[in-house]
Motif scaffolding. Structure first.
Motif, PDB file in Angstrom:
ATOM      1  N   SER A  54      -7.190  11.101   1.644  1.00  0.00           N
ATOM      2  CA  SER A  54      -6.939  11.417   3.051  1.00  0.00           C
ATOM      3  C   SER A  54      -5.503  11.038   3.410  1.00  0.00           C
ATOM      4  N   ASP A  55      -5.047  11.520   4.557  1.00  0.00           N
ATOM      5  CA  ASP A  55      -3.711  11.144   5.046  1.00  0.00           C
ATOM      6  C   ASP A  55      -3.621   9.635   5.255  1.00  0.00           C
ATOM      7  N   ALA A  56      -4.713   9.008   5.685  1.00  0.00           N
ATOM      8  CA  ALA A  56      -4.726   7.554   5.884  1.00  0.00           C
ATOM      9  C   ALA A  56      -4.575   6.821   4.548  1.00  0.00           C
ATOM     10  N   ASP A  57      -5.249   7.329   3.491  1.00  0.00           N
ATOM     11  CA  ASP A  57      -5.111   6.724   2.161  1.00  0.00           C
ATOM     12  C   ASP A  57      -3.674   6.816   1.675  1.00  0.00           C
ATOM     13  N   ILE A  58      -3.067   7.987   1.851  1.00  0.00           N
ATOM     14  CA  ILE A  58      -1.685   8.174   1.403  1.00  0.00           C
ATOM     15  C   ILE A  58      -0.751   7.272   2.204  1.00  0.00           C
ATOM     16  N   ALA A  59      -0.964   7.170   3.507  1.00  0.00           N
ATOM     17  CA  ALA A  59      -0.120   6.292   4.334  1.00  0.00           C
ATOM     18  C   ALA A  59      -0.245   4.841   3.866  1.00  0.00           C
ATOM     19  N   ALA A  60      -1.461   4.409   3.510  1.00  0.00           N
ATOM     20  CA  ALA A  60      -1.655   3.046   2.998  1.00  0.00           C
ATOM     21  C   ALA A  60      -0.925   2.866   1.673  1.00  0.00           C
ATOM     22  N   GLY A  61      -0.969   3.885   0.812  1.00  0.00           N
ATOM     23  CA  GLY A  61      -0.262   3.823  -0.462  1.00  0.00           C
ATOM     24  C   GLY A  61       1.238   3.782  -0.289  1.00  0.00           C
ATOM     25  N   VAL A  62       1.755   4.591   0.615  1.00  0.00           N
ATOM     26  CA  VAL A  62       3.200   4.607   0.894  1.00  0.00           C
ATOM     27  C   VAL A  62       3.636   3.245   1.432  1.00  0.00           C
TER      28      VAL A  62
END
Length: 133
Positions: free
Chosen positions: A105-113
């Motif tokens: 999800s976009d939230a997962d990617i934001a957490a990874g970034v």
């Protein structure tokens, strides 16, 4: 009709810049069968000595990015970007699957970034996709 071939990700194609003298890199134990540009975390989401692909919901534990493809089989030492670099976000692999339903999800990617930024790895999304990404 001619067969259409799809080129896979190139080794290191996501790297935009790194610290002098390869200070951005470490040789770490990585699970086999991963593609270049894979965002890595501890296998199973626990503190282990082996890095691998991250499961959905665990991207806040991102700890580096694989530079070269890791061969199938047992874990082995591979070069990993772990600090002080800029990378092309469009060339990163957040999952080993190309299927839309398997993408984070976009939230997962934001957490990874954010986790990568804590390491000094800056993800740039304003670049064109890398060749083969």
């Amino acid at each position: 009709m001619a067969q259409v071939l799809r080129e896979g990700p190139h080794n290191g194609a996501f790297i935009m810049s790194g610290a002098p003298a390869k200070r951005s890199r470490e040789n770490l134990v990585v699970a086999g069968g991963l593609l270049p540009g894979t965002v890595l975390g501890a296998v199973g989401g626990t503190a282990t000595d082996t890095l691998g692909g991250i499961e959905a919901g665990g991207f806040g534990g991102a700890s580096g990015i694989l530079i070269n493809a890791s061969p199938e089989g047992d874990p082995l030492y591979m070069a990993v970007m772990v600090r002080d670099c800029e990378v092309n976000g469009k060339a990163l692999r957040w999952t080993q699957s190309d299927e839309p339903e398997d993408q984070p999800s976009d939230a997962d990617i934001a957490a990874g970034v954010a986790a990568l930024a804590d390491l000094g790895i800056i993800v740039r999304d304003d670049q064109p996709a890398a060749i083969g990404a």
